[in-house]
Design a protein around this motif. Structure first.
Motif: not given
Length: 345
Positions: A154-161, A97-106
């Motif tokens: 959004q992490v520390d104002g930066e857009r994260v994939d 998870f990043t910023a509470g969101l599940r990282v969803t790879c293929d």
């Protein structure tokens, strides 16, 4: 107390009438609400403990079937975060998870589709169809029901994939309307097809989308009477953690003022309420899915059990006073332009 077996036939009949009277009273109380909502579409986002507790799942299915047989047009939207995490663990795949969101790879997306459409949806459709051929399962991919574009954390104002996580950009609710008109109960998994990519980096295929915002977008597209979110709190609290008083009723303006101060877990639901009511849905409610028959208690009772959001020009519909705009409360149409906040899957 005299045992029923010792009563005369006349006394036994009177006792039966007496014990049945509360049931009749409950039905009479529900009558004006049934008349008001008959023929109207109700979108319910199924989530929280109701998704993992067998007794709550069964009572939820009973509620939806009651609405159906009472002449309403229920639509169910669901995610499945806990079930997805369990399946990833079984397969030896990490839940990130990043910023509470599940990282969803293929690879994770394959599991998301399998669990949502092949497990959670199938179980719910099965519960609903125990009492007749009512429910039909589909995902946002089917008939291009939901289209999404790539979303970022959004992490520390930066857009994260964060991979195949999407933001809903369009809803074509024709297939759901067709099912409703055919007397069915649509059960929709929160997966969306991607739109045409602007370049190769945008990718193609499908996206994992937030079930709360998917439900709000679909309710808007269907011009629903009611949008309802089942969650694991009583509603929106007025001053958490200093008070457990639940705000009974909010206008969209009052909610907009509160939204920036809410806990992250409540933002997608309350944002969904705000966007849906602003788009024409008559009311949106957040209710405690840990309570058996919570859906019926909210729709068919005079005072309801959760937090209701209404348009600014709507007169108070409940006996409890509306809150001041300064309250706070964290907790656990075409339907386009719904702001994605956090993926429930």
């Amino acid at each position: 107390m005299t045992a029923l077996s010792s009563l005369t036939p006349t006394g036994l009949a009177a006792a039966r009438k007496h014990t049945a009277l509360p049931k009749a009273d409950a039905l009479v109380e529900a009558l004006p609400w049934l008349a008001r909502h008959r023929g109207r579409t109700v979108v319910v986002k199924f989530g929280g403990n109701a998704m993992i507790d067998d007794r709550l799942k069964a009572s939820f299915a009973e509620d939806i079937l009651f609405l159906y047989h009472a002449g309403l047009r229920p639509v169910v939207v669901h995610g499945g975060g806990p079930q997805i995490s369990r399946q990833l663990d079984r397969l030896g795949l990490e839940s990130r998870f990043t910023a509470g969101l599940r990282v969803t790879c293929d690879e994770t997306m394959d599991v998301v589709r399998m669990v949502l459409a092949g497990q959670v949806q199938r179980e719910l459709v099965g519960l609903l169809n125990r009492h007749g051929p009512h429910a039909v399962g589909l995902t946002g991919e089917d008939a291009r029901l939901m289209t999404a574009g790539k979303a970022y954390a959004q992490v520390d104002g930066e857009r994260v994939d964060i991979g195949r996580v999407g933001e809903i950009t369009d809803v074509d609710a024709g297939v759901v309307r067709a099912l409703l008109d055919d007397g069915r109960i649509p059960v929709v998994s929160s997966i969306a097809r991607s739109g045409e990519p602007t370049d190769a980096a945008e990718g193609s295929g499908v996206f994992n989308v937030n079930a709360d915002t998917a439900a709000a977008a679909l309710a808007s597209a269907l011009d629903a009477e009611i949008l309802m979110f089942l969650t694991d709190v009583e509603g929106l609290y007025r001053d958490w953690p200093h008070s457990d008083e639940v705000i009974s009723r909010l206008t969209v303006t009052e909610l907009a003022a509160l939204l920036p101060g809410l806990a992250s877990g409540m933002i997608p639901k309350m944002r969904g309420c705000l966007d849906a009511v602003a788009a024409g849905v008559r009311s949106a409610r957040v209710i405690d899915g840990r309570v058996r028959h919570a859906v019926l208690l909210e729709i068919l009772a005079d005072d309801g059990i959760g937090t209701m959001v209404v348009p600014d020009d709507t007169a108070p519909a409940r006996p409890r006073p509306a809150p001041a705009a300064s309250g706070t409360g964290p907790g656990g149409g075409n339907g386009t332009a719904v702001t994605w906040q956090e993926t429930a899957a």
